[in-house]
Scaffold this motif. Structure first.
Motif, short mmCIF file in Angstrom:
data_model
loop_
_atom_site.label_atom_id
_atom_site.label_comp_id
_atom_site.label_asym_id
_atom_site.label_seq_id
_atom_site.Cartn_x
_atom_site.Cartn_y
_atom_site.Cartn_z
N ALA A 105 -5.09 -12.35 8.77
CA ALA A 105 -4.20 -11.75 10.11
C ALA A 105 -5.09 -10.96 10.96
O ALA A 105 -6.11 -10.43 10.42
N HIS A 106 -4.83 -10.84 12.44
CA HIS A 106 -5.33 -9.85 13.07
C HIS A 106 -4.50 -9.42 14.09
O HIS A 106 -3.65 -10.01 14.40
N GLY A 107 -4.82 -8.26 14.83
CA GLY A 107 -3.73 -7.76 16.00
C GLY A 107 -4.50 -6.39 16.52
O GLY A 107 -5.50 -6.10 16.27
N TYR A 108 -3.55 -5.93 17.30
CA TYR A 108 -3.98 -4.69 18.09
C TYR A 108 -3.04 -3.41 17.74
O TYR A 108 -2.15 -2.91 18.69
N PRO A 109 -2.74 -2.93 16.51
CA PRO A 109 -3.34 -3.30 15.22
C PRO A 109 -2.80 -4.16 14.46
O PRO A 109 -1.51 -4.58 14.70
N PRO A 110 -3.27 -4.84 13.28
CA PRO A 110 -2.64 -5.75 12.68
C PRO A 110 -1.97 -5.21 11.60
O PRO A 110 -2.00 -4.11 11.05
#
Length: 196
Positions: A105-110
């Motif tokens: 998983a990844h994200g902004y934030p994850p």
């Protein structure tokens, strides 16, 4: 609740905390198993197994919040004839398996969620452990190395004996040595990425 954990970290000179929860699945529908296509069991069979969720609270903003999760699963299966099979692999969802990306998983934030269950695959006994890593994510190119920010392990064991329930392992913070121990696996399976 089976276990909760807070792990502090620093990234781009800002502080952050990983909040981890590992609980026992009470209802497979609440855990979302009813929306997973192609499972060889119904959502009710997930009851008693672990579910893990981790979120990130971070003082940075904008692109500073970009991060990812990489998870390595270690399994030890034992058959009645005492055959033992040990395996370790980077855990990817089926939809991501052909992308050549190591990220769960990844994200902004994850955030990350996982709920393994019914993984005996004909064995008599299974020890299932995950090393879960919060990492940097290359922003401009794969030439930027993936670096460890924080990590923990968790898991469960299960048996083929009737009327037994899985034993859930509470989450435990791990050191950078755990990341280093996986470096050969990362480099072998994902040679197109740089690993710090």
């Amino acid at each position: 609740m089976t276990g909760a954990l807070r792990i502090p970290f620093r990234h781009h000179d800002r502080g952050g905390v990983v909040n981890v929860r590992v609980t026992q699945v009470v209802d497979g529908i609440d855990a979302g198993f009813d929306i997973l296509p192609g499972l060889p069991f119904g959502p009710e069979a997930a009851a008693g197994y672990p579910s893990m969720s981790a979120t990130v609270a971070y003082d940075g903003t904008g692109y500073r919040t970009s991060a990812g999760w990489i998870q390595v699963v270690h399994t030890t299966r034992t058959w009645p004839d005492a055959t033992i099979m040990v395996a370790g692999e980077v855990d990817l969802g089926q939809v991501w398996a052909e992308t050549a990306s190591p990220f769960f998983a990844h994200g902004y934030p994850p955030a990350i969620y996982d709920a393994p269950s019914n993984n005996l695959n004909g064995a008599d006994h299974l020890e299932w452990r995950a090393d879960t890593f919060l990492t940097t994510v290359p922003i401009r190119s794969r030439a930027e190395p993936i670096m460890l920010l924080a990590s923990f392990s968790w898991g469960y064991s299960e048996s083929a004996e009737p009327e037994t329930t899985p034993t859930i392992l509470a989450p435990v913070a791990t050191s950078s040595q755990c990341w280093n121990d996986c470096s050969e696996l990362f480099q072998r399976d994902f040679p197109g990425w740089r690993w710090a």
